[in-house]
Write a protein that holds these residues in place. Sequence first.
Motif, PDB file in Angstrom:
ATOM      1  N   THR A  73      17.837  46.299  12.205  1.00 53.04           N
ATOM      2  CA  THR A  73      16.483  45.856  11.874  1.00 53.04           C
ATOM      3  C   THR A  73      16.085  46.405  10.512  1.00 53.04           C
ATOM      4  O   THR A  73      16.745  47.296   9.963  1.00 53.04           O
ATOM      5  CB  THR A  73      15.479  46.350  12.928  1.00 53.04           C
ATOM      6  OG1 THR A  73      15.434  47.792  12.894  1.00 53.04           O
ATOM      7  CG2 THR A  73      15.888  45.899  14.323  1.00 53.04           C
ATOM      8  N   TRP A  74      15.003  45.878   9.978  1.00 51.74           N
ATOM      9  CA  TRP A  74      14.475  46.364   8.696  1.00 51.74           C
ATOM     10  C   TRP A  74      14.197  47.867   8.771  1.00 51.74           C
ATOM     11  O   TRP A  74      14.583  48.623   7.875  1.00 51.74           O
ATOM     12  CB  TRP A  74      13.190  45.602   8.354  1.00 51.74           C
ATOM     13  CG  TRP A  74      12.363  46.259   7.294  1.00 51.74           C
ATOM     14  CD1 TRP A  74      11.233  47.003   7.476  1.00 51.74           C
ATOM     15  CD2 TRP A  74      12.611  46.246   5.879  1.00 51.74           C
ATOM     16  NE1 TRP A  74      10.753  47.451   6.273  1.00 51.74           N
ATOM     17  CE2 TRP A  74      11.573  46.998   5.272  1.00 51.74           C
ATOM     18  CE3 TRP A  74      13.586  45.676   5.075  1.00 51.74           C
ATOM     19  CZ2 TRP A  74      11.498  47.193   3.899  1.00 51.74           C
ATOM     20  CZ3 TRP A  74      13.514  45.860   3.700  1.00 51.74           C
ATOM     21  CH2 TRP A  74      12.477  46.622   3.117  1.00 51.74           C
ATOM     22  N   GLU A  76      15.495  50.121  10.702  1.00 48.91           N
ATOM     23  CA  GLU A  76      16.741  50.880  10.789  1.00 48.91           C
ATOM     24  C   GLU A  76      17.424  50.977   9.427  1.00 48.91           C
ATOM     25  O   GLU A  76      17.958  52.029   9.057  1.00 48.91           O
ATOM     26  CB  GLU A  76      17.681  50.227  11.809  1.00 48.91           C
ATOM     27  CG  GLU A  76      17.222  50.407  13.252  1.00 48.91           C
ATOM     28  CD  GLU A  76      18.078  49.621  14.237  1.00 48.91           C
ATOM     29  OE1 GLU A  76      18.250  50.094  15.376  1.00 48.91           O
ATOM     30  OE2 GLU A  76      18.576  48.521  13.875  1.00 48.91           O
ATOM     31  N   ARG A  77      17.402  49.885   8.668  1.00 50.20           N
ATOM     32  CA  ARG A  77      18.001  49.910   7.331  1.00 50.20           C
ATOM     33  C   ARG A  77      17.226  50.844   6.400  1.00 50.20           C
ATOM     34  O   ARG A  77      17.831  51.542   5.567  1.00 50.20           O
ATOM     35  CB  ARG A  77      18.047  48.497   6.746  1.00 50.20           C
ATOM     36  CG  ARG A  77      19.115  47.607   7.342  1.00 50.20           C
ATOM     37  CD  ARG A  77      20.495  48.185   7.186  1.00 50.20           C
ATOM     38  NE  ARG A  77      21.544  47.203   7.476  1.00 50.20           N
ATOM     39  CZ  ARG A  77      22.829  47.507   7.557  1.00 50.20           C
ATOM     40  NH1 ARG A  77      23.238  48.760   7.404  1.00 50.20           N
ATOM     41  NH2 ARG A  77      23.732  46.578   7.812  1.00 50.20           N
ATOM     42  N   ILE A  78      15.902  50.861   6.531  1.00 55.14           N
ATOM     43  CA  ILE A  78      15.086  51.763   5.713  1.00 55.14           C
ATOM     44  C   ILE A  78      15.422  53.215   6.037  1.00 55.14           C
ATOM     45  O   ILE A  78      15.532  54.068   5.145  1.00 55.14           O
ATOM     46  CB  ILE A  78      13.581  51.495   5.940  1.00 55.14           C
ATOM     47  CG1 ILE A  78      13.169  50.205   5.238  1.00 55.14           C
ATOM     48  CG2 ILE A  78      12.735  52.667   5.424  1.00 55.14           C
ATOM     49  CD1 ILE A  78      13.257  50.251   3.720  1.00 55.14           C
ATOM     50  N   GLU A  79      15.612  53.515   7.321  1.00 48.22           N
ATOM     51  CA  GLU A  79      15.978  54.868   7.732  1.00 48.22           C
ATOM     52  C   GLU A  79      17.356  55.244   7.168  1.00 48.22           C
ATOM     53  O   GLU A  79      17.591  56.384   6.772  1.00 48.22           O
ATOM     54  CB  GLU A  79      15.976  54.989   9.253  1.00 48.22           C
ATOM     55  CG  GLU A  79      14.589  54.984   9.871  1.00 48.22           C
ATOM     56  CD  GLU A  79      13.681  56.065   9.304  1.00 48.22           C
ATOM     57  OE1 GLU A  79      14.142  57.219   9.183  1.00 48.22           O
ATOM     58  OE2 GLU A  79      12.530  55.761   8.958  1.00 48.22           O
ATOM     59  N   GLN A  80      18.266  54.259   7.137  1.00 49.58           N
ATOM     60  CA  GLN A  80      19.588  54.507   6.555  1.00 49.58           C
ATOM     61  C   GLN A  80      19.463  54.811   5.065  1.00 49.58           C
ATOM     62  O   GLN A  80      20.136  55.708   4.543  1.00 49.58           O
ATOM     63  CB  GLN A  80      20.486  53.290   6.771  1.00 49.58           C
ATOM     64  CG  GLN A  80      20.941  53.096   8.202  1.00 49.58           C
ATOM     65  CD  GLN A  80      21.866  51.898   8.347  1.00 49.58           C
ATOM     66  OE1 GLN A  80      21.977  51.059   7.463  1.00 49.58           O
ATOM     67  NE2 GLN A  80      22.541  51.812   9.475  1.00 49.58           N
ATOM     68  N   LEU A  81      18.605  54.055   4.382  1.00 53.94           N
ATOM     69  CA  LEU A  81      18.414  54.279   2.954  1.00 53.94           C
ATOM     70  C   LEU A  81      17.799  55.658   2.698  1.00 53.94           C
ATOM     71  O   LEU A  81      18.174  56.355   1.741  1.00 53.94           O
ATOM     72  CB  LEU A  81      17.514  53.185   2.367  1.00 53.94           C
ATOM     73  CG  LEU A  81      17.340  53.192   0.843  1.00 53.94           C
ATOM     74  CD1 LEU A  81      18.683  53.088   0.133  1.00 53.94           C
ATOM     75  CD2 LEU A  81      16.426  52.044   0.410  1.00 53.94           C
ATOM     76  N   PRO A 102      27.598  51.162   7.299  1.00 54.08           N
ATOM     77  CA  PRO A 102      28.268  49.861   7.100  1.00 54.08           C
ATOM     78  C   PRO A 102      27.290  48.717   6.857  1.00 54.08           C
ATOM     79  O   PRO A 102      26.326  48.551   7.595  1.00 54.08           O
ATOM     80  CB  PRO A 102      29.031  49.655   8.415  1.00 54.08           C
ATOM     81  CG  PRO A 102      29.238  51.036   8.956  1.00 54.08           C
ATOM     82  CD  PRO A 102      28.003  51.794   8.575  1.00 54.08           C
ATOM     83  N   GLY A 103      27.543  47.970   5.795  1.00 57.94           N
ATOM     84  CA  GLY A 103      26.726  46.799   5.514  1.00 57.94           C
ATOM     85  C   GLY A 103      25.474  47.059   4.699  1.00 57.94           C
ATOM     86  O   GLY A 103      24.793  46.121   4.283  1.00 57.94           O
ATOM     87  N   LEU A 104      25.130  48.325   4.442  1.00 56.11           N
ATOM     88  CA  LEU A 104      23.889  48.638   3.727  1.00 56.11           C
ATOM     89  C   LEU A 104      23.911  48.102   2.298  1.00 56.11           C
ATOM     90  O   LEU A 104      22.908  47.577   1.796  1.00 56.11           O
ATOM     91  CB  LEU A 104      23.647  50.148   3.718  1.00 56.11           C
ATOM     92  CG  LEU A 104      22.356  50.619   3.026  1.00 56.11           C
ATOM     93  CD1 LEU A 104      21.129  50.029   3.722  1.00 56.11           C
ATOM     94  CD2 LEU A 104      22.283  52.145   3.012  1.00 56.11           C
ATOM     95  N   PHE A 105      25.038  48.226   1.633  1.00 58.23           N
ATOM     96  CA  PHE A 105      25.164  47.752   0.251  1.00 58.23           C
ATOM     97  C   PHE A 105      24.879  46.253   0.152  1.00 58.23           C
ATOM     98  O   PHE A 105      24.090  45.798  -0.680  1.00 58.23           O
ATOM     99  CB  PHE A 105      26.567  48.072  -0.276  1.00 58.23           C
ATOM    100  CG  PHE A 105      26.898  47.412  -1.590  1.00 58.23           C
ATOM    101  CD1 PHE A 105      26.288  47.821  -2.759  1.00 58.23           C
ATOM    102  CD2 PHE A 105      27.828  46.383  -1.651  1.00 58.23           C
ATOM    103  CE1 PHE A 105      26.590  47.212  -3.974  1.00 58.23           C
ATOM    104  CE2 PHE A 105      28.136  45.770  -2.854  1.00 58.23           C
ATOM    105  CZ  PHE A 105      27.509  46.197  -4.019  1.00 58.23           C
ATOM    106  N   LEU A 106      25.515  45.465   1.028  1.00 63.59           N
ATOM    107  CA  LEU A 106      25.314  44.013   1.014  1.00 63.59           C
ATOM    108  C   LEU A 106      23.901  43.647   1.449  1.00 63.59           C
ATOM    109  O   LEU A 106      23.299  42.699   0.925  1.00 63.59           O
ATOM    110  CB  LEU A 106      26.337  43.333   1.917  1.00 63.59           C
ATOM    111  CG  LEU A 106      27.801  43.479   1.488  1.00 63.59           C
ATOM    112  CD1 LEU A 106      28.725  42.823   2.513  1.00 63.59           C
ATOM    113  CD2 LEU A 106      28.021  42.862   0.113  1.00 63.59           C
ATOM    114  N   TYR A 107      23.370  44.394   2.392  1.00 66.03           N
ATOM    115  CA  TYR A 107      22.009  44.147   2.883  1.00 66.03           C
ATOM    116  C   TYR A 107      20.992  44.305   1.760  1.00 66.03           C
ATOM    117  O   TYR A 107      20.117  43.445   1.551  1.00 66.03           O
ATOM    118  CB  TYR A 107      21.699  45.117   4.019  1.00 66.03           C
ATOM    119  CG  TYR A 107      20.325  44.972   4.627  1.00 66.03           C
ATOM    120  CD1 TYR A 107      20.075  44.021   5.613  1.00 66.03           C
ATOM    121  CD2 TYR A 107      19.281  45.799   4.220  1.00 66.03           C
ATOM    122  CE1 TYR A 107      18.817  43.887   6.179  1.00 66.03           C
ATOM    123  CE2 TYR A 107      18.016  45.671   4.786  1.00 66.03           C
ATOM    124  CZ  TYR A 107      17.789  44.724   5.761  1.00 66.03           C
ATOM    125  OH  TYR A 107      16.541  44.595   6.321  1.00 66.03           O
TER     126      TYR A 107
END
Length: 229
Positions: A73-74, A76-81, A102-107
Amino acid sequence: KAKNGHCSVTLVNSDEFPGLFLYLGKYRSEWRQKRKAENYNGFLTNAKAEELTALGFCLSETRSISNEKRKYTWSERIEQLKSFKAKNGHCSVTLVNSDEFPGLFLYLGKYRSEWRQKRKAENYNGFLTNAKAEELTALGFCLSETLRGAALTFDERVTQLRLFKEKHGHCNPMPSQSGSEFPGLARWCYQIKKHMKKKRAGEGGPLSDEKEQELRDIGFVFTSDVEGT
């Protein structure tokens, strides 16, 4: 396998072994051909197949593993960043420095693409809302950054310079220091010093008094200051 505990080699977790992912992919392709062919004469011998299998490498495995197929989710990606920034001190995510996510760069790349479309469109209706753009920018993520680090605004470069200073203790980045984290920052600083020389010579230019003061406040030293001109 000794390092990761498995043989599921992917493009993002094997940067220590360049080409290994594609190399093993060829053997999986050969394995599929070998199964279908009546008279197989390729390079995957029985001995090689047995050796790979004995190591725990699955010749029949597809390209992706379940962890990389997952849709985040958005939030979750923000938390990864945020985690990435806490670990690395910046938000310049690349394919090789983000294997933990995984996938954060492309996201994030998709959001940069959307940002460019949003700037050009008269009636934009894509998925990059103003709120999301503000949230990314607040973290220090540059939506306008390209793979080469081009097209960054003055404010975005200043943000990069602040992050560089936090890590290195000064505002004089060299290409060898800033190239991987902040592509083009060293050259940008060089251009700023050239603009300052023209300004001091009364030739004008893009460096306003406000921008000059903002740079001085974070400790940026202009060449003309050093030279005493």
